[in-house]
Enzyme design. Structure first.
Site, short mmCIF file in Angstrom:
data_model
loop_
_atom_site.label_atom_id
_atom_site.label_comp_id
_atom_site.label_asym_id
_atom_site.label_seq_id
_atom_site.Cartn_x
_atom_site.Cartn_y
_atom_site.Cartn_z
CB SER A 64 -11.77 9.70 66.73
OG SER A 64 -12.67 8.39 66.22
CG ASP A 131 -6.02 7.79 62.02
OD1 ASP A 131 -6.76 6.68 61.99
OD2 ASP A 131 -6.27 9.24 62.73
CG HIS A 144 -7.41 7.21 65.41
ND1 HIS A 144 -7.89 7.91 64.57
CD2 HIS A 144 -8.10 6.30 66.41
CE1 HIS A 144 -9.41 8.03 65.37
NE2 HIS A 144 -9.10 7.58 66.06
#
Length: 165
Positions: A64, A131, A144
């Site tokens: 991320s 995601d 995610h």
């Protein structure tokens, strides 16, 4: 959530090899504004270890916003690159693998593989189907949060282990 399972899998796949880890120091938030300072911390750590241990090979990974930190460190500019740092060119050959999960760079239609002539051939960008952090127009936030549960961390570790000489 992703980092520890990735590292554990990599350690297993590398057998008896010595593996050290480092958690980059940055204040993650939804704006991704600290990714630039995070890349400075990452590059400073790599540079320090490289100087102290000339035979060390590196696997760099991130999830991320951590993927954005890595993206900035390999020289790809993003809106959060301000104040960031890039891995020095003389160290590039020591970075054997770059593995990112849920990289927001995907929202720009890019991956490290497609955008970096230096690191692309040794990179793996993993984005779970749905995601919304790495796929334009997706809305499955659970995607995610489940990289380790879906085997992606093992996939990334297998790729990285295959690149370490």
């Amino acid at each position: 959530m992703t980092g520890r399972p990735f590292v554990d899998s990599l350690v297993t796949k590398l057998g008896g090899r010595s593996v050290g880890t480092y958690a980059v120091n940055y204040a993650a938030d939804v704006t991704q504004g600290s990714a630039g300072p995070g890349s400075r911390d990452l590059v400073a750590h790599l540079t320090s270890v490289a100087a102290a241990c000339p035979s060390t090979q590196f696997v760099v990974g991130g999830y991320s916003q951590g993927a954005t930190v890595v993206t900035n460190a390999v020289g790809l500019r993003t809106p959060s690159s301000f104040g960031g740092a890039v891995i020095p060119a003389e160290m590039a050959d020591r970075v054997k693998a770059v593995v990112v999960f849920g990289n927001p760079l995907g929202l720009f239609g890019r991956t490290i593989e497609s955008a970096s002539p230096t690191y692309g051939p040794r990179a793996r960008s993993i984005c779970n189907v749905g995601d919304p952090v790495c796929q334009i127009g997706r809305v499955n936030t659970v995607a995610h949060l489940t990289y380790a549960l879906r085997g992606a961390t093992d996939e990334g570790a297998a790729f990285a282990a295959s690149r370490v000489g």
